[in-house]
Scaffold this motif. Structure first.
Motif, PDB file in Angstrom:
ATOM      1  N   GLY A   1       0.779  -0.925   0.020  1.00  0.00           N
ATOM      2  CA  GLY A   1       0.012   0.215   0.568  1.00  0.00           C
ATOM      3  C   GLY A   1       0.510   1.250  -0.582  1.00  0.00           C
ATOM      4  N   ARG A   2       0.056   2.335   0.549  1.00  0.00           N
ATOM      5  CA  ARG A   2       1.053   3.902  -0.013  1.00  0.00           C
ATOM      6  C   ARG A   2       1.022   4.191   1.360  1.00  0.00           C
ATOM      7  NH1 ARG A   2      -1.250   8.649  -3.669  1.00  0.00           N
ATOM      8  NH2 ARG A   2      -3.127   8.674  -1.631  1.00  0.00           N
ATOM      9  N   LEU A   3       2.463   4.477   1.848  1.00  0.00           N
ATOM     10  CA  LEU A   3       2.445   5.121   3.324  1.00  0.00           C
ATOM     11  C   LEU A   3       1.328   6.406   3.230  1.00  0.00           C
ATOM     12  CD1 LEU A   3       3.159   5.068   6.064  1.00  0.00           C
ATOM     13  CD2 LEU A   3       5.777   5.008   4.704  1.00  0.00           C
ATOM     14  N   GLU A   4       1.030   6.623   3.103  1.00  0.00           N
ATOM     15  CA  GLU A   4      -0.035   8.270   3.922  1.00  0.00           C
ATOM     16  C   GLU A   4       1.244   9.097   4.930  1.00  0.00           C
ATOM     17  OE1 GLU A   4      -1.521   8.789   1.549  1.00  0.00           O
ATOM     18  OE2 GLU A   4      -2.130   7.571   0.833  1.00  0.00           O
ATOM     19  N   ARG A   5       0.932   8.762   5.630  1.00  0.00           N
ATOM     20  CA  ARG A   5       1.250   9.574   7.104  1.00  0.00           C
ATOM     21  C   ARG A   5       2.508   8.338   8.150  1.00  0.00           C
ATOM     22  NH1 ARG A   5      -1.582  12.831   4.777  1.00  0.00           N
ATOM     23  NH2 ARG A   5      -2.257  14.973   5.546  1.00  0.00           N
ATOM     24  N   ILE A   6       3.417   9.400   8.633  1.00  0.00           N
ATOM     25  CA  ILE A   6       3.642   8.707  10.256  1.00  0.00           C
ATOM     26  C   ILE A   6       2.870   9.107  11.822  1.00  0.00           C
ATOM     27  CG2 ILE A   6       5.788   7.933  10.816  1.00  0.00           C
ATOM     28  CD1 ILE A   6       7.274   7.868   8.521  1.00  0.00           C
ATOM     29  N   ILE A   7       2.352   8.579  12.091  1.00  0.00           N
ATOM     30  CA  ILE A   7       1.735   9.380  13.831  1.00  0.00           C
ATOM     31  C   ILE A   7       2.582   8.691  14.992  1.00  0.00           C
ATOM     32  CG2 ILE A   7      -0.310  10.395  14.529  1.00  0.00           C
ATOM     33  CD1 ILE A   7      -1.202  10.479  11.877  1.00  0.00           C
TER      34      ILE A   7
ATOM     35  N   PRO B   1      -4.149   0.521   1.539  1.00  0.00           N
ATOM     36  CA  PRO B   1      -3.527  -0.781   0.988  1.00  0.00           C
ATOM     37  C   PRO B   1      -4.254  -1.145  -0.375  1.00  0.00           C
ATOM     38  CG  PRO B   1      -4.999  -0.891   3.144  1.00  0.00           C
ATOM     39  CD  PRO B   1      -5.111   0.822   2.529  1.00  0.00           C
ATOM     40  N   CYS B   2      -3.540  -1.684  -1.217  1.00  0.00           N
ATOM     41  CA  CYS B   2      -4.082  -2.057  -2.584  1.00  0.00           C
ATOM     42  C   CYS B   2      -4.237  -3.669  -2.650  1.00  0.00           C
ATOM     43  CB  CYS B   2      -2.354  -1.867  -3.309  1.00  0.00           C
ATOM     44  SG  CYS B   2      -0.941  -0.547  -3.320  1.00  0.00           S
ATOM     45  N   GLN B   3      -5.496  -3.647  -2.709  1.00  0.00           N
ATOM     46  CA  GLN B   3      -5.909  -4.952  -3.173  1.00  0.00           C
ATOM     47  C   GLN B   3      -5.185  -5.984  -3.619  1.00  0.00           C
ATOM     48  OE1 GLN B   3     -10.039  -5.099  -4.881  1.00  0.00           O
ATOM     49  NE2 GLN B   3     -10.696  -6.506  -3.258  1.00  0.00           N
ATOM     50  N   THR B   4      -4.374  -6.411  -2.481  1.00  0.00           N
ATOM     51  CA  THR B   4      -3.320  -7.852  -4.035  1.00  0.00           C
ATOM     52  C   THR B   4      -4.092  -8.762  -2.842  1.00  0.00           C
ATOM     53  OG1 THR B   4      -1.878  -7.075  -2.399  1.00  0.00           O
ATOM     54  CG2 THR B   4      -1.544  -6.302  -4.125  1.00  0.00           C
ATOM     55  N   ASN B   5      -5.373  -9.305  -1.948  1.00  0.00           N
ATOM     56  CA  ASN B   5      -5.465 -10.213  -1.880  1.00  0.00           C
ATOM     57  C   ASN B   5      -4.425 -11.271  -0.847  1.00  0.00           C
ATOM     58  OD1 ASN B   5      -8.057  -9.796  -2.753  1.00  0.00           O
ATOM     59  ND2 ASN B   5      -7.314 -10.304  -4.595  1.00  0.00           N
ATOM     60  N   GLY B   6      -3.447 -10.589  -0.328  1.00  0.00           N
ATOM     61  CA  GLY B   6      -2.390 -11.471   0.701  1.00  0.00           C
ATOM     62  C   GLY B   6      -1.502 -11.813  -0.310  1.00  0.00           C
ATOM     63  N   THR B   7      -1.214 -12.032  -1.459  1.00  0.00           N
ATOM     64  CA  THR B   7      -0.404 -12.290  -2.295  1.00  0.00           C
ATOM     65  C   THR B   7       1.321 -11.654  -2.144  1.00  0.00           C
ATOM     66  OG1 THR B   7      -1.912 -12.284  -4.481  1.00  0.00           O
ATOM     67  CG2 THR B   7       0.518 -12.446  -4.803  1.00  0.00           C
TER      68      THR B   7
ATOM     69  N   ASN C   1      -5.459  -3.535  -9.394  1.00  0.00           N
ATOM     70  CA  ASN C   1      -6.303  -2.165  -9.943  1.00  0.00           C
ATOM     71  C   ASN C   1      -6.613  -1.546  -9.039  1.00  0.00           C
ATOM     72  OD1 ASN C   1      -8.787  -3.376  -9.804  1.00  0.00           O
ATOM     73  ND2 ASN C   1      -8.072  -4.646 -11.929  1.00  0.00           N
ATOM     74  N   ARG C   2      -6.814  -1.941  -8.333  1.00  0.00           N
ATOM     75  CA  ARG C   2      -7.985  -0.386  -7.280  1.00  0.00           C
ATOM     76  C   ARG C   2      -6.566  -0.724  -5.673  1.00  0.00           C
ATOM     77  NH1 ARG C   2     -12.148  -3.306  -3.831  1.00  0.00           N
ATOM     78  NH2 ARG C   2     -13.169  -1.197  -3.744  1.00  0.00           N
ATOM     79  N   LYS C   3      -7.253   0.064  -4.829  1.00  0.00           N
ATOM     80  CA  LYS C   3      -7.652  -0.262  -3.136  1.00  0.00           C
ATOM     81  C   LYS C   3      -8.128   0.769  -2.644  1.00  0.00           C
ATOM     82  CE  LYS C   3      -3.449   3.944  -4.774  1.00  0.00           C
ATOM     83  NZ  LYS C   3      -2.292   4.772  -5.015  1.00  0.00           N
ATOM     84  N   LEU C   4      -7.945   0.022  -1.698  1.00  0.00           N
ATOM     85  CA  LEU C   4      -8.717  -0.140  -0.430  1.00  0.00           C
ATOM     86  C   LEU C   4      -8.823   1.336   0.326  1.00  0.00           C
ATOM     87  CD1 LEU C   4      -8.350  -3.741   0.512  1.00  0.00           C
ATOM     88  CD2 LEU C   4      -9.684  -2.978  -0.709  1.00  0.00           C
ATOM     89  N   ALA C   5     -10.117   1.233   1.995  1.00  0.00           N
ATOM     90  CA  ALA C   5     -10.304   2.457   2.550  1.00  0.00           C
ATOM     91  C   ALA C   5      -8.921   2.500   3.256  1.00  0.00           C
ATOM     92  CB  ALA C   5     -10.929   2.559   3.338  1.00  0.00           C
ATOM     93  N   THR C   6      -8.180   3.772   3.606  1.00  0.00           N
ATOM     94  CA  THR C   6      -6.962   3.596   4.095  1.00  0.00           C
ATOM     95  C   THR C   6      -7.185   3.161   5.934  1.00  0.00           C
ATOM     96  OG1 THR C   6      -6.615   5.696   3.498  1.00  0.00           O
ATOM     97  CG2 THR C   6      -6.071   5.947   5.394  1.00  0.00           C
TER      98      THR C   6
END
Length: 203
Positions: free
Chosen positions: A104-110, A135-141, A151-156
């Motif tokens: 996934g894409r790291l948005e913020r470090i808090i 997260p990227c939807q990679t289904n645990g691969t 081809n899609r991302k999930l909620a942060t």
């Protein structure tokens, strides 16, 4: 059992950052997994402000990761996007500990310093470094083991910084993104006061 990774947090940073409602909810959902209780009550008891950091380096030969927040503050576009990461979350299934690989894409470090009172149970008085990740939807691969794309991302979501394992690459082909994962060494979080370089308290 693997040792926890060791990290150095680096600027840019915002010492008086106030997470928005969505970010606070994600943090509360994560903390609920540890202490139980109601998400709404946890969210209400969270500190109002929490220091925000933009970059992190994994020690012992690990990666330098630039959050999406940090990348957005740069005037010049970086050579490559180092905000995409491999992170692993453990859960128990039939008395076995399962490690699920995610990207996934790291948005913020808090940096979340919790009050020392009974509400926080085992976390009372502790400081937890939390990452917000889309997260990227990679289904645990696991991309180190085989072809992995999305081809899609999930909620942060929020998770512990120690679950971050490496930066990953991506390339786009035929309408989907392919993950390139060359995971390095696993390496306790450290702050790097030497690296402020004029970015002491931004925001």
């Amino acid at each position: 059992m693997k040792s926890d990774p060791s990290f150095v947090l680096r600027p840019p940073r915002v010492l008086d950052y106030e997470p928005n409602v969505v970010e606070r909810q994600a943090i509360a959902v994560y903390l609920k997994q540890i202490i139980g209780g109601r998400t709404a009550e946890i969210q209400k008891n969270l500190p109002t402000s929490m220091p925000l950091w933009g970059k992190v380096r994994i020690l012992s030969g690990g990666d330098a990761i630039r959050s999406h927040f940090a990348a957005g503050r740069q005037t010049a576009k970086p050579v490559r996007d180092s905000s995409y990461i491999r992170f692993e979350v453990e859960y128990e299934e039939h008395s076995n500990i399962i490690s699920l690989v995610n990207y996934g894409r790291l948005e913020r470090i808090i940096v979340c310093s919790l009050p020392n009172n009974h509400f926080w149970r085992d976390l009372a008085g502790r400081t937890i470094i939390i990452v917000l990740v889309t997260p990227c939807q990679t289904n645990g691969t696991d991309a180190t083991q085989g072809f992995t794309s999305y081809n899609r991302k999930l909620a942060t979501i929020a998770t512990d910084l120690r679950n971050v394992k490496a930066v990953v690459g991506r390339f786009k082909t035929r309408g989907e993104w392919v993950i390139i994962d060359r995971s390095g060494a696993y390496a306790q979080p450290l702050f790097d006061p030497e690296a402020d370089s004029g970015e002491e308290n931004e925001g």
